[in-house]
Design an enzyme around this catalytic site. Structure first.
Site, short mmCIF file in Angstrom:
data_model
loop_
_atom_site.label_atom_id
_atom_site.label_comp_id
_atom_site.label_asym_id
_atom_site.label_seq_id
_atom_site.Cartn_x
_atom_site.Cartn_y
_atom_site.Cartn_z
N CYS A 1 69.21 16.15 87.73
CA CYS A 1 69.60 16.50 88.87
C CYS A 1 71.12 16.52 89.39
O CYS A 1 71.15 15.15 89.01
CB CYS A 1 68.85 15.67 90.25
SG CYS A 1 69.80 16.11 91.80
N CYS B 1 72.65 14.98 92.00
CA CYS B 1 72.45 14.00 91.96
C CYS B 1 73.96 12.20 91.35
O CYS B 1 73.79 11.73 91.81
CB CYS B 1 71.18 13.02 91.46
SG CYS B 1 69.84 13.80 92.36
#
Length: 322
Positions: free
Chosen positions: A79, A82
């Site tokens: 991700c 993230c």
């Protein structure tokens, strides 16, 4: 994914006054018990950010939330947002110096927790206060917005639950190093599992690995070994030609695609196995999609998180899921 802020003003709606009072009482009881047992002392800064999994969630999050708000960062290696949000949350955790604790949860390794919190996409940030879960925001939100949300969280935790945080000893670098541990208590079981695999006793290997995981759910060697033994069990007795014919003729049949992916991996065709299951996830929904995704994660476990083919497949999986 655009950030979606969830105001803490909804806490009153999520938890009625009576429930809040009960939670506050439980939190006070838990703190009193911890104090009675000698707990509640100053902690080192390094203990403010913790990695949490399904096995220790109750202890590290639910129980801890009776002393201090626990902010949960749902993330994954693949991700990209993230990678921006997580370091920011860690920096803010240090800056707030004990007003909350940050628990990091890898969604790939903890699918059950992801489902229990109703996480639809990552990054996603929640909080647990006195055992009650509260949604905070989703997506890589701006720092100013995150600070505002954290300030509201701290205010709610103090006013409604009596949680004022924990004391941090800035001079402490962490717990004293433990004495060198003797040979692990699971060495014999792990060796027995390997011998069983070599001898073709797949049932014995599966049980040996499960015995380790029953006491140590985070044991990476046992998790990988169990996944391998179960894979070999699944393909045992299969007719490869029939399985591949079935998969080719029924691209929408999840069971057929999963069986073919198992054979691909056993035959050393790692990328074919991953690609087949990623495509299956993309074509399906509901329980079928979950089955294909879970099997793919199991195959990742066998190949190993550091393998570049796993990294590539995780990225592809993220594209079709989100």
């Amino acid at each position: 994914m655009q950030p979606r802020n969830m105001s803490m003003s909804g806490v009153v709606d999520l938890a009625a006054v009576k429930a809040a009072q009960e939670a506050k009482a439980k939190a006070e009881q838990a703190r009193a018990e911890a104090a009675r047992q000698g707990g509640g002392g100053a902690v080192p800064p390094s203990s403010l950010v913790i990695d949490v999994n399904e096995a220790d969630f109750e202890r590290e999050v639910l129980q801890r939330s009776t002393e201090v708000p626990v902010v949960i960062d749902f993330w994954a290696e693949w991700c990209e947002p993230c990678k921006q949000l997580s370091p920011l949350l860690e920096r803010l955790t240090a800056e707030y110096a004990g007003r909350f604790v940050l628990a990091k949860i890898d969604v790939d390794a903890n699918q059950m927790l992801m489902q229990q919190f109703g996480v639809q996409g990552i990054p996603a940030v929640f909080a647990v206060v006195a055992g009650q879960a509260l949604p905070l925001f989703q997506g890589a939100a701006p720092e100013a917005q995150i600070r505002g949300t954290l300030d509201q969280l701290i205010q709610v935790a103090e006013e409604r639950f009596g949680l004022t945080g924990i004391t941090v000893d800035a001079d402490a670098q962490g717990a004293a190093p433990a004495a060198e541990a003797p040979a692990g208590p699971y060495d014999a079981l792990l060796e027995a599992a390997v011998r069983a695999l070599d001898a073709g006793d797949l049932a014995g290997a599966v049980q040996a690995y499960k015995n380790v995981l029953s006491d140590d759910p985070a044991n990476t060697e046992a998790k990988a070994g169990l996944a391998q033994a179960q894979l070999l069990q699944r393909v045992q007795g299969l007719d490869p030609q029939a399985v591949r014919k079935d998969a080719a003729e029924k691209p929408g049949d999840v069971t057929a695609q999963i069986a073919a992916a198992d054979l691909d991996l056993v035959g050393g065709h790692v990328q074919d196995a991953f690609g087949r299951l990623v495509d299956t996830v993309a074509r399906t929904a509901g329980d079928d999609r979950t089955a294909a995704r879970v099997r793919l994660l199991e195959l990742f476990e066998i190949v190993g998180a550091d393998d570049p083919r796993v990294t590539t497949a995780r990225t592809a999986l993220a594209r079709v899921l989100f």
